[in-house]
Design a protein around this motif. Structure first.
Motif, PDB file in Angstrom:
ATOM      1  N   HIS A  16       2.230   8.445   5.187  1.00 60.67           N
ATOM      2  CA  HIS A  16       1.757   7.510   4.168  1.00 60.67           C
ATOM      3  C   HIS A  16       2.823   6.476   3.804  1.00 60.67           C
ATOM      4  O   HIS A  16       2.493   5.332   3.465  1.00 60.67           O
ATOM      5  N   LEU A  17       4.088   6.847   3.892  1.00 60.73           N
ATOM      6  CA  LEU A  17       5.159   5.861   3.717  1.00 60.73           C
ATOM      7  C   LEU A  17       5.122   4.822   4.843  1.00 60.73           C
ATOM      8  O   LEU A  17       5.358   3.623   4.602  1.00 60.73           O
ATOM      9  N   ALA A  18       4.816   5.268   6.049  1.00 59.85           N
ATOM     10  CA  ALA A  18       4.713   4.336   7.172  1.00 59.85           C
ATOM     11  C   ALA A  18       3.554   3.361   6.957  1.00 59.85           C
ATOM     12  O   ALA A  18       3.688   2.155   7.216  1.00 59.85           O
ATOM     13  N   PHE A  19       2.414   3.872   6.472  1.00 56.16           N
ATOM     14  CA  PHE A  19       1.290   2.984   6.180  1.00 56.16           C
ATOM     15  C   PHE A  19       1.653   2.001   5.070  1.00 56.16           C
ATOM     16  O   PHE A  19       1.288   0.828   5.130  1.00 56.16           O
ATOM     17  N   PHE A  20       2.378   2.476   4.067  1.00 59.02           N
ATOM     18  CA  PHE A  20       2.854   1.570   3.019  1.00 59.02           C
ATOM     19  C   PHE A  20       3.683   0.444   3.629  1.00 59.02           C
ATOM     20  O   PHE A  20       3.485  -0.736   3.323  1.00 59.02           O
ATOM     21  N   ALA A  21       4.627   0.805   4.477  1.00 59.13           N
ATOM     22  CA  ALA A  21       5.505  -0.200   5.085  1.00 59.13           C
ATOM     23  C   ALA A  21       4.688  -1.217   5.880  1.00 59.13           C
ATOM     24  O   ALA A  21       4.914  -2.428   5.761  1.00 59.13           O
ATOM     25  N   MET A  22       3.735  -0.741   6.659  1.00 60.57           N
ATOM     26  CA  MET A  22       2.931  -1.664   7.460  1.00 60.57           C
ATOM     27  C   MET A  22       2.063  -2.563   6.589  1.00 60.57           C
ATOM     28  O   MET A  22       1.988  -3.781   6.818  1.00 60.57           O
ATOM     29  N   GLU A  23       1.420  -1.985   5.588  1.00 59.61           N
ATOM     30  CA  GLU A  23       0.456  -2.748   4.795  1.00 59.61           C
ATOM     31  C   GLU A  23       1.107  -3.645   3.746  1.00 59.61           C
ATOM     32  O   GLU A  23       0.590  -4.724   3.457  1.00 59.61           O
ATOM     33  N   SER A  24       2.209  -3.221   3.196  1.00 58.98           N
ATOM     34  CA  SER A  24       2.801  -3.959   2.079  1.00 58.98           C
ATOM     35  C   SER A  24       4.062  -4.732   2.432  1.00 58.98           C
ATOM     36  O   SER A  24       4.399  -5.694   1.752  1.00 58.98           O
ATOM     37  N   VAL A  25       4.761  -4.326   3.472  1.00 58.25           N
ATOM     38  CA  VAL A  25       6.029  -4.960   3.797  1.00 58.25           C
ATOM     39  C   VAL A  25       5.952  -5.740   5.114  1.00 58.25           C
ATOM     40  O   VAL A  25       6.418  -6.870   5.198  1.00 58.25           O
TER      41      VAL A  25
END
Length: 129
Positions: A16-25
Motif C-alpha cells: 500500500h505504500l508502493a501504491f501511495f508512491a505511484m498515485e500521489s508522488v
C-alpha cells in the motif's frame, strides 16, 4: 502463527505504500499512469487529483496497519489487533471493489487483497488458539 501474520500484514502495508508512491508522488510518469489503465497524458492530468487522493487512502491504511502491529506486540495487544483487523479488512474490501471496477485489474486486486487476507486469517487463528 502471529509472527507470520505480522509479516504478511507488514508486507501488505509495504504494498500500500508502493501504491501511495505511484498515485500521489510518481503519477506524472507515463509508466505509472499507464499501469493504472490511463491512456494519455491528458487523461492522466484529468485523473491526477483523484489518484493523489486515493494514494493517501493507501498511505493511511499502511500507517494504520503498522501502528496496529506495534500496538499488538506491546501491552495494547487487543487495540493493535482491532486496528490491524480494520485496516486489513479495508484493504481486502478495496481489492474487491477494484476487481468489480474492471476485471483487467485482477492482478492488482489480487496483490492488494490476498496478502492482508492471509494475514488476517492467521491473526484470527492465533487469537483464537
Amino acid at each position: 502463527m502471529a509472527i507470520i501474520a505480522s509479516i504478511l500484514i507488514a508486507a501488505a502495508a509495504i504494498v500500500h505504500l508502493a501504491f501511495f508512491a505511484m498515485e500521489s508522488v510518481l503519477w506524472s510518469s507515463p509508466g505509472v499512469w499507464r499501469r493504472f489503465g490511463v491512456g494519455s497524458q491528458r487523461d492522466a492530468d484529468a485523473v491526477r487529483p483523484m489518484a493523489y487522493n486515493q494514494g493517501f487512502y493507501n498511505l493511511f491504511l499502511a500507517g494504520g496497519s503498522v501502528v496496529g502491529l506495534v500496538l499488538y506486540w506491546t501491552t495494547l495487544r487487543q487495540v493493535g489487533f482491532g486496528l490491524i483487523f480494520f485496516c486489513g479488512v479495508c484493504m481486502v474490501l478495496a481489492s474487491l471493489v477494484l476487481l468489480t471496477t474492471d476485471r483487467r485489474f485482477w492482478r492488482a486486486a489480487l496483490l492488494q487483497g490476498a496478502i492482508p487476507l492471509a494475514g488476517l486469517i492467521l491473526f484470527v487463528i492465533a487469537e483464537n488458539a
